[in-house]
Enzyme design. Structure first.
Site, PDB file in Angstrom:
ATOM      1  N   SER A 114       0.860  -1.187   0.000  1.00  0.00           N
ATOM      2  CA  SER A 114       0.000   0.000   0.000  1.00  0.00           C
ATOM      3  C   SER A 114       0.895   1.236   0.000  1.00  0.00           C
ATOM      4  O   SER A 114       2.011   1.187   0.534  1.00  0.00           O
ATOM      5  CB  SER A 114      -0.870   0.026   1.256  1.00  0.00           C
ATOM      6  OG  SER A 114      -1.452   1.314   1.439  1.00  0.00           O
TER       7      SER A 114
ATOM      8  N   TYR B 295      -1.284  -0.143  10.477  1.00  0.00           N
ATOM      9  CA  TYR B 295      -1.463  -0.572   9.083  1.00  0.00           C
ATOM     10  C   TYR B 295      -0.225  -0.223   8.250  1.00  0.00           C
ATOM     11  O   TYR B 295       0.292  -1.061   7.511  1.00  0.00           O
ATOM     12  CB  TYR B 295      -2.710   0.102   8.507  1.00  0.00           C
ATOM     13  CG  TYR B 295      -3.011  -0.261   7.068  1.00  0.00           C
ATOM     14  CD1 TYR B 295      -3.555  -1.498   6.737  1.00  0.00           C
ATOM     15  CD2 TYR B 295      -2.769   0.643   6.035  1.00  0.00           C
ATOM     16  CE1 TYR B 295      -3.842  -1.834   5.423  1.00  0.00           C
ATOM     17  CE2 TYR B 295      -3.056   0.322   4.713  1.00  0.00           C
ATOM     18  CZ  TYR B 295      -3.590  -0.924   4.410  1.00  0.00           C
ATOM     19  OH  TYR B 295      -3.867  -1.235   3.100  1.00  0.00           O
TER      20      TYR B 295
HETATM   21  P1  NAP Z   1     -11.587  -5.551   1.284  1.00  0.00           P
HETATM   22  O1  NAP Z   1     -12.552  -5.133   0.250  1.00  0.00           O
HETATM   23  O2  NAP Z   1     -11.880  -5.244   2.703  1.00  0.00           O
HETATM   24  O3  NAP Z   1     -11.330  -7.122   1.118  1.00  0.00           O
HETATM   25  C1  NAP Z   1     -10.424  -7.738   1.986  1.00  0.00           C
HETATM   26  C2  NAP Z   1     -10.325  -9.199   1.613  1.00  0.00           C
HETATM   27  O4  NAP Z   1      -9.318  -9.791   2.434  1.00  0.00           O
HETATM   28  C3  NAP Z   1     -11.621  -9.955   1.853  1.00  0.00           C
HETATM   29  O5  NAP Z   1     -11.787 -10.887   0.809  1.00  0.00           O
HETATM   30  C4  NAP Z   1     -11.359 -10.673   3.171  1.00  0.00           C
HETATM   31  O6  NAP Z   1     -12.020 -11.924   3.270  1.00  0.00           O
HETATM   32  C5  NAP Z   1      -9.877 -10.937   3.053  1.00  0.00           C
HETATM   33  N1  NAP Z   1      -9.234 -11.175   4.346  1.00  0.00           N
HETATM   34  C6  NAP Z   1      -8.984 -10.305   5.347  1.00  0.00           C
HETATM   35  N2  NAP Z   1      -8.388 -10.925   6.377  1.00  0.00           N
HETATM   36  C7  NAP Z   1      -8.258 -12.234   5.993  1.00  0.00           C
HETATM   37  C8  NAP Z   1      -7.734 -13.382   6.625  1.00  0.00           C
HETATM   38  N3  NAP Z   1      -7.207 -13.321   7.851  1.00  0.00           N
HETATM   39  N4  NAP Z   1      -7.765 -14.556   5.955  1.00  0.00           N
HETATM   40  C9  NAP Z   1      -8.289 -14.624   4.704  1.00  0.00           C
HETATM   41  N5  NAP Z   1      -8.816 -13.576   4.062  1.00  0.00           N
HETATM   42  C10 NAP Z   1      -8.796 -12.390   4.724  1.00  0.00           C
HETATM   43  O7  NAP Z   1     -10.140  -4.923   1.008  1.00  0.00           O
HETATM   44  P2  NAP Z   1      -9.408  -4.471  -0.342  1.00  0.00           P
HETATM   45  O8  NAP Z   1      -9.472  -3.015  -0.395  1.00  0.00           O
HETATM   46  O9  NAP Z   1      -9.847  -5.282  -1.480  1.00  0.00           O
HETATM   47  O10 NAP Z   1      -7.914  -4.835   0.059  1.00  0.00           O
HETATM   48  C11 NAP Z   1      -7.193  -5.902  -0.535  1.00  0.00           C
HETATM   49  C12 NAP Z   1      -5.713  -5.664  -0.264  1.00  0.00           C
HETATM   50  O11 NAP Z   1      -5.323  -4.415  -0.862  1.00  0.00           O
HETATM   51  C13 NAP Z   1      -5.358  -5.551   1.214  1.00  0.00           C
HETATM   52  O12 NAP Z   1      -4.112  -6.169   1.452  1.00  0.00           O
HETATM   53  C14 NAP Z   1      -5.249  -4.055   1.429  1.00  0.00           C
HETATM   54  O13 NAP Z   1      -4.402  -3.728   2.516  1.00  0.00           O
HETATM   55  C15 NAP Z   1      -4.675  -3.613   0.096  1.00  0.00           C
HETATM   56  N6  NAP Z   1      -4.881  -2.191  -0.197  1.00  0.00           N
HETATM   57  C16 NAP Z   1      -6.139  -1.685  -0.338  1.00  0.00           C
HETATM   58  C17 NAP Z   1      -6.285  -0.324  -0.611  1.00  0.00           C
HETATM   59  C18 NAP Z   1      -7.633   0.331  -0.778  1.00  0.00           C
HETATM   60  O14 NAP Z   1      -7.720   1.586  -0.791  1.00  0.00           O
HETATM   61  N7  NAP Z   1      -8.725  -0.422  -0.926  1.00  0.00           N
HETATM   62  C19 NAP Z   1      -5.164   0.480  -0.726  1.00  0.00           C
HETATM   63  C20 NAP Z   1      -3.904  -0.078  -0.570  1.00  0.00           C
HETATM   64  C21 NAP Z   1      -3.776  -1.423  -0.320  1.00  0.00           C
HETATM   65  P3  NAP Z   1     -13.443 -12.177   4.021  1.00  0.00           P
HETATM   66  O15 NAP Z   1     -14.339 -11.006   3.693  1.00  0.00           O
HETATM   67  O16 NAP Z   1     -13.902 -13.462   3.398  1.00  0.00           O
HETATM   68  O17 NAP Z   1     -13.163 -12.327   5.470  1.00  0.00           O
END
Ligand code: NAP
Length: 251
Positions: A145, A159
């Protein structure tokens, strides 16, 4: 070009960026493993969508912060597809707590989901991919990130620390396994419209903020991250290794 042979395991693929990666990869011909923890219905619906489109996918439940569950997840993936070509270490959680609020629960929860998970999954992937142990090589993409270099939003030291750890891990793993046929890279998304932002008020306020703080004047879509991840997994990125690609609208 479609690739009908390759397989990809995406952690945290029930929602958000991971779901976009799994969907795009299936459209590119990958057989995909859709890991989820809590969102079973969403994961099964994604599998159904991919299958209706003529692709192959399997949903695998596992809390990737738990070493034994990760081992079982890879065994289930082996049973479904027989080999692993690409691992996307995408699963992650956002948390907001000030330094005075730190305790074992919030800190270990965050580092478990965002950092330990990546070590456990990379361990299992390298065992299968490494040419040193009879594998055919492969690709690992880690989801970092921009928080790693910007420090995150309010209450984001936990984070940001986890994502900084991933950046270092990415470089070190690339050195360790590059000669064994495994390419390792990371992606650093900026503000992307997903449910992860429910932790601090939801998607709408984040998108409003993005208009002011992102040079492109908007938040990104999960599909815009997915395209970069799937490219990194492809032969088009055959000499990209140990790199971190920002997908952050110039931020
Ligand atoms: P999201 O919509 O909240 O989705 C998170 C996903 O991770 C869900 O499928 C959730 O599964 C899964 N997850 C969380 N903890 C887990 C665990 N312990 N075991 C297995 N699965 C787990 O988040 P997102 O925005 O798509 O984020 C995806 C990645 O991108 C993350 O690493 C996040 O830090 C990174 N990121 C996101 C952003 C942003 O602005 N969105 C920016 C920078 C980086 P369940 O729902 O099935 O529990």
């Amino acid at each position: 070009m479609k690739n009908n042979q390759k397989t990809m395991l995406v952690t945290g693929a029930s929602r958000g960026i991971g779901a976009s990666i799994a969907l795009l990869a299936s459209q590119e011909g990958y057989k995909v493993g859709i890991n989820y923890n809590n969102s079973k219905d969403a994961a099964l619906k994604l599998v159904e969508t991919i299958q209706k489109n003529g692709g192959q996918a399997v949903a695998i439940q596992a809390d990737v912060s738990q070493s034994l569950q990760v081992t079982r997840m890879f065994e289930e993936f082996d049973a479904a597809f027989g080999k692993l070509d690409v691992l996307i270490n995408n699963a992650g959680q956002l948390a907001s707590f000030m330094i005075t609020e730190v305790d074992e629960k919030n800190l270990s929860g965050l580092y478990g989901a965002n950092v330990f998970s990546v070590y456990y999954c990379a361990r299992e992937a390298v065992k299968r991919m490494s040419t040193q142990s009879g594998g055919k090589g492969g690709v690992i993409v880690n989801m970092s990130s921009v928080a790693a270099r910007l420090g995150g939003l309010g209450g984001g030291s936990g984070y940001a620390g986890t994502k900084g750890a991933l950046d270092s891990f990415n470089l070190s793993l690339a050195k360790e396994v590059g000669a064994f046929g495994i390419r390792v890279n990371a992606v650093r998304p900026g503000l992307i419209s997903t449910e992860i932002h429910n932790v601090h008020g939801g998607i709408a306020p984040m998108e409003q903020m993005a208009k002011n703080v992102v040079p492109m004047g908007r938040a990104g879509g999960p599909d815009e991250v997915a395209k970069v991840v799937v490219w990194l997994a492809s032969d088009g990125a055959s000499y990209v290794h140990g790199s971190i690609v920002d997908v952050a609208g110039g931020r």
